[in-house]
Design a protein around this motif. Sequence first.
Motif, short mmCIF file in Angstrom:
data_model
loop_
_atom_site.label_atom_id
_atom_site.label_comp_id
_atom_site.label_asym_id
_atom_site.label_seq_id
_atom_site.Cartn_x
_atom_site.Cartn_y
_atom_site.Cartn_z
N ALA A 1 0.83 -1.20 0.00
CA ALA A 1 0.00 0.00 0.00
C ALA A 1 0.87 1.25 0.00
O ALA A 1 2.04 1.22 0.35
N LEU A 2 0.26 2.36 -0.40
CA LEU A 2 0.93 3.65 -0.41
C LEU A 2 0.05 4.66 0.32
O LEU A 2 -1.13 4.79 0.01
N THR A 3 0.64 5.35 1.29
CA THR A 3 -0.05 6.44 1.96
C THR A 3 0.81 7.69 1.83
O THR A 3 2.04 7.62 1.92
N LEU A 4 0.15 8.81 1.62
CA LEU A 4 0.85 10.08 1.42
C LEU A 4 0.21 11.18 2.25
O LEU A 4 -1.01 11.21 2.42
N LEU B 1 6.87 15.86 2.06
CA LEU B 1 5.95 14.82 1.62
C LEU B 1 6.28 13.57 2.42
O LEU B 1 7.42 13.11 2.43
N THR B 2 5.28 13.03 3.12
CA THR B 2 5.49 11.80 3.88
C THR B 2 4.93 10.65 3.08
O THR B 2 3.75 10.64 2.71
N VAL B 3 5.80 9.68 2.79
CA VAL B 3 5.48 8.53 1.97
C VAL B 3 5.61 7.28 2.84
O VAL B 3 6.71 6.92 3.26
N ASN B 4 4.46 6.67 3.15
CA ASN B 4 4.45 5.48 4.02
C ASN B 4 5.26 5.70 5.30
O ASN B 4 6.05 4.86 5.71
N GLY B 5 5.08 6.87 5.90
CA GLY B 5 5.72 7.17 7.18
C GLY B 5 7.11 7.77 7.07
O GLY B 5 7.68 8.19 8.07
N LYS B 6 7.69 7.83 5.87
CA LYS B 6 9.03 8.39 5.68
C LYS B 6 8.91 9.81 5.15
O LYS B 6 8.33 10.05 4.09
N ALA B 7 9.47 10.77 5.89
CA ALA B 7 9.40 12.18 5.51
C ALA B 7 10.47 12.51 4.47
O ALA B 7 11.65 12.22 4.67
N LEU B 8 10.03 13.11 3.36
CA LEU B 8 10.94 13.58 2.32
C LEU B 8 10.83 15.10 2.28
O LEU B 8 9.79 15.65 1.94
N GLY C 1 -2.02 17.90 4.46
CA GLY C 1 -2.79 16.78 5.04
C GLY C 1 -2.65 15.54 4.19
O GLY C 1 -1.78 15.42 3.34
N GLN C 2 -3.57 14.60 4.43
CA GLN C 2 -3.60 13.33 3.70
C GLN C 2 -3.89 13.57 2.22
O GLN C 2 -4.69 14.43 1.89
N ILE C 3 -3.24 12.80 1.37
CA ILE C 3 -3.45 12.87 -0.07
C ILE C 3 -4.21 11.63 -0.50
O ILE C 3 -3.78 10.51 -0.23
N THR C 4 -5.33 11.84 -1.16
CA THR C 4 -6.17 10.73 -1.61
C THR C 4 -5.67 10.22 -2.95
O THR C 4 -5.49 11.00 -3.89
N LEU C 5 -5.49 8.91 -3.03
CA LEU C 5 -5.04 8.26 -4.26
C LEU C 5 -6.21 7.50 -4.88
O LEU C 5 -7.12 7.06 -4.18
N PRO C 6 -6.18 7.32 -6.20
CA PRO C 6 -7.23 6.51 -6.83
C PRO C 6 -7.14 5.07 -6.34
O PRO C 6 -6.05 4.55 -6.09
N ALA C 7 -8.29 4.43 -6.20
CA ALA C 7 -8.33 3.03 -5.73
C ALA C 7 -9.44 2.29 -6.46
O ALA C 7 -10.43 2.88 -6.86
N CYS C 8 -9.24 0.99 -6.61
CA CYS C 8 -10.28 0.13 -7.24
C CYS C 8 -11.34 -0.19 -6.22
O CYS C 8 -11.10 -0.34 -5.07
#
Length: 104
Positions: free
Chosen positions: A13-16, A23-30, A97-104
């Motif tokens: 999974a990917l969370t942003l 930008l936090t990507v799966n808990g890792k701050a960039l 805040g949270q970024i919504t990604l497209p999902a099936c």
Amino acid sequence: MKINLSPQRRDDALTLSLAGDVLTVNGKALDFSEIEAGETMALDELDCEWLASDISRNEERELSLSLILPYGYIADPSSEAAQAVLYPEPIEVTEEGQITLPAC
């Protein structure tokens, strides 16, 4: 921030989320705050398996990058939701805040 998505068949999974230039990507701050207008940071400068491109900031100070968009098995690839994942539109992030990604 403009995020282009590159779909890839994966079961993870990917969370942003975004806070300023971080930008936090799966808990890792960039942290992209050091990228000045008109500059680019090379993909290999960051240790993030989800990045799919260099990161650039245009003259209007907007960041642009590409990320891998994971997707699982799609039973009906012709469905509207599946098409949004397989052929995603770029995401224009205008709020923190949270970024919504497209999902099936």
